[in-house]
Motif scaffolding. Sequence first.
Motif, PDB file in Angstrom:
ATOM      1  N   THR A  38       0.853  -1.186   0.000  1.00 43.61           N
ATOM      2  CA  THR A  38       0.000   0.000   0.000  1.00 43.61           C
ATOM      3  C   THR A  38       0.887   1.233   0.000  1.00 43.61           C
ATOM      4  N   ILE A  39       1.034   1.827  -1.166  1.00 40.05           N
ATOM      5  CA  ILE A  39       1.800   3.068  -1.284  1.00 40.05           C
ATOM      6  C   ILE A  39       0.789   4.189  -1.462  1.00 40.05           C
ATOM      7  N   ASP A  40       0.294   4.665  -0.323  1.00 41.87           N
ATOM      8  CA  ASP A  40      -0.756   5.679  -0.314  1.00 41.87           C
ATOM      9  C   ASP A  40      -0.195   7.015   0.175  1.00 41.87           C
ATOM     10  N   GLU A  41      -1.091   7.974   0.394  1.00 40.55           N
ATOM     11  CA  GLU A  41      -0.658   9.303   0.808  1.00 40.55           C
ATOM     12  C   GLU A  41       0.131   9.252   2.115  1.00 40.55           C
ATOM     13  N   ARG A  42      -0.304   8.423   3.064  1.00 39.24           N
ATOM     14  CA  ARG A  42       0.410   8.337   4.325  1.00 39.24           C
ATOM     15  C   ARG A  42       1.793   7.725   4.137  1.00 39.24           C
ATOM     16  N   ARG A  74       7.322 -10.425 -13.283  1.00 35.99           N
ATOM     17  CA  ARG A  74       6.079  -9.743 -12.925  1.00 35.99           C
ATOM     18  C   ARG A  74       6.316  -8.709 -11.818  1.00 35.99           C
ATOM     19  N   GLU A  75       7.164  -9.054 -10.868  1.00 37.60           N
ATOM     20  CA  GLU A  75       7.468  -8.143  -9.772  1.00 37.60           C
ATOM     21  C   GLU A  75       8.164  -6.872 -10.275  1.00 37.60           C
ATOM     22  N   ILE A  76       9.067  -7.028 -11.218  1.00 34.24           N
ATOM     23  CA  ILE A  76       9.737  -5.866 -11.788  1.00 34.24           C
ATOM     24  C   ILE A  76       8.723  -4.975 -12.501  1.00 34.24           C
ATOM     25  N   GLU A  77       7.805  -5.592 -13.246  1.00 38.13           N
ATOM     26  CA  GLU A  77       6.755  -4.821 -13.913  1.00 38.13           C
ATOM     27  C   GLU A  77       5.883  -4.089 -12.892  1.00 38.13           C
ATOM     28  N   ASP A  80       7.825  -1.091 -11.619  1.00 36.04           N
ATOM     29  CA  ASP A  80       7.869  -0.065 -12.661  1.00 36.04           C
ATOM     30  C   ASP A  80       6.551   0.708 -12.684  1.00 36.04           C
ATOM     31  N   ARG A  81       5.445  -0.004 -12.514  1.00 37.96           N
ATOM     32  CA  ARG A  81       4.128   0.647 -12.481  1.00 37.96           C
ATOM     33  C   ARG A  81       3.983   1.527 -11.246  1.00 37.96           C
ATOM     34  N   LEU A  82       4.396   1.017 -10.080  1.00 40.22           N
ATOM     35  CA  LEU A  82       4.272   1.793  -8.849  1.00 40.22           C
ATOM     36  C   LEU A  82       5.065   3.097  -8.929  1.00 40.22           C
ATOM     37  N   HIS A  86       3.609   7.386  -9.291  1.00 38.09           N
ATOM     38  CA  HIS A  86       3.947   8.432  -8.318  1.00 38.09           C
ATOM     39  C   HIS A  86       5.173   9.208  -8.797  1.00 38.09           C
ATOM     40  N   PRO A  87       5.074   9.851  -9.953  1.00 40.68           N
ATOM     41  CA  PRO A  87       6.279  10.472 -10.550  1.00 40.68           C
ATOM     42  C   PRO A  87       6.839  11.636  -9.766  1.00 40.68           C
ATOM     43  N   THR A  88       6.027  12.318  -8.966  1.00 39.39           N
ATOM     44  CA  THR A  88       6.557  13.444  -8.189  1.00 39.39           C
ATOM     45  C   THR A  88       7.162  12.997  -6.867  1.00 39.39           C
ATOM     46  N   ASP A  89       6.920  11.744  -6.488  1.00 40.37           N
ATOM     47  CA  ASP A  89       7.412  11.243  -5.198  1.00 40.37           C
ATOM     48  C   ASP A  89       8.496  10.181  -5.322  1.00 40.37           C
ATOM     49  N   LEU A  90       8.459   9.374  -6.382  1.00 43.14           N
ATOM     50  CA  LEU A  90       9.355   8.228  -6.497  1.00 43.14           C
ATOM     51  C   LEU A  90      10.157   8.298  -7.788  1.00 43.14           C
ATOM     52  N   VAL A  91      11.354   7.727  -7.751  1.00 45.78           N
ATOM     53  CA  VAL A  91      12.173   7.627  -8.951  1.00 45.78           C
ATOM     54  C   VAL A  91      12.999   6.351  -8.867  1.00 45.78           C
ATOM     55  N   LYS A  92      13.141   5.670  -9.972  1.00 49.73           N
ATOM     56  CA  LYS A  92      13.923   4.434 -10.049  1.00 49.73           C
ATOM     57  C   LYS A  92      15.413   4.787 -10.087  1.00 49.73           C
ATOM     58  N   ILE A  93      16.182   4.121  -9.252  1.00 52.88           N
ATOM     59  CA  ILE A  93      17.617   4.382  -9.138  1.00 52.88           C
ATOM     60  C   ILE A  93      18.398   3.384  -9.992  1.00 52.88           C
ATOM     61  N   LEU A  94      19.251   3.920 -10.874  1.00 53.49           N
ATOM     62  CA  LEU A  94      20.099   3.071 -11.712  1.00 53.49           C
ATOM     63  C   LEU A  94      21.583   3.313 -11.476  1.00 53.49           C
ATOM     64  N   THR A  95      21.933   4.503 -11.018  1.00 55.80           N
ATOM     65  CA  THR A  95      23.331   4.843 -10.744  1.00 55.80           C
ATOM     66  C   THR A  95      23.431   5.524  -9.384  1.00 55.80           C
TER      67      THR A  95
END
Length: 359
Positions: A38-42, A74-77, A80-82, A86-95
């Motif tokens: 559950t990745i909600d507002e809280r 499936r978990e990676i997908e 990626d969706r999660l 939430h583009p203003t809160d989360l970002v995928k780290i590669l480096t």
Amino acid sequence: MSRHDLTIVNALGILDNPNSEHSLAAATQLNPSSDQLTIDERTLSDAHASGLTALNVTLGYTMGEMEPYAHTLREIETWDRLVAEHPTDLVKILTAADIDRARADRRIGIIYGFQNAVAVGDDPGRVADRVAEFQRLGVRVIQLTYNQANHLGDGSMAPDNRGLSATGRDVVAALNDARVMVDLSHSGERTCLDAIRTSQAPISINHTGCRALADLPRNKTDAELRLVADSGGFVGIYFMPFLNPSGHATAADVVAHIEHAIDVCGEDAVGIGTDGTVTGIDDLDAYRLTLADHVAKRQAAGVGAAGERADTLPFVLDLSGADQFHRLIALLEQRGHSWSRIEKVMGRNFIDYARRIWG
């Protein structure tokens, strides 16, 4: 510098609101999947308030009857969706540089990691291809074993304490080639020592404690810790019951294990890997009932660890909730640790290690 200015990286954590009905239902299962988080507002508000810059999240196959490779894809997908939701809160780290950019953008960096490498398969001709595929999909940390043994080596609860297998050596080499972290959390002692000596790159133990302070299998010996540090690796101390032989660990235990790890490894190799959520539990009485059922299922399945009991909590009660990192910083400051050292422990050491591996 104030405690609110530090870069905080959790080398193993969970992004979830454990109080939601969805997550409470998932907690009764032996191996819930990432789409049950559950990745909600809280969740996001607490993570931001905590000062968290980035965390390594567990995805993919850890245990269970599902087919490891397909389940992991499936978990990676799912993640990626999660992140995309939430583009203003989360970002995928590669480096490693992405972690600093996440902090500058006031986003929380999500590092994709496994807690079991079974999904790489057991075909020697395909291991390197699988590892390379996972790396292309964004996986940056692969832990070799969970508590039990697999075809790469033994976990911390495997009774024979065998070393790294031939396939395990192939996987370590493939991880080195792909510039993916080799994580030896949960590994048996011989498997851990073999992997450190086999790896051509520094390795990590992203969430552990010190066996010299609490003699339990999930904790690492001084020999293991020292060899990690000598190779240029990283050790993260968790907020788990295994930090105290009684199973009832406190913030003082976390500080003691951090200090012991620094004594053994030096201040440039030690950080945190809590193995827990930022959002705290609201109803501890109800949670304890759920926990008792969950622990029983883990024991029945042979995946539990010594020191893991129904009457222990899988987190440190006085280092839980959105101010857990700030409380730890304050405790380290009270113990006389310099701001430079605290900054390293809370995140810079992990970033420096990540730069050595990922670039």
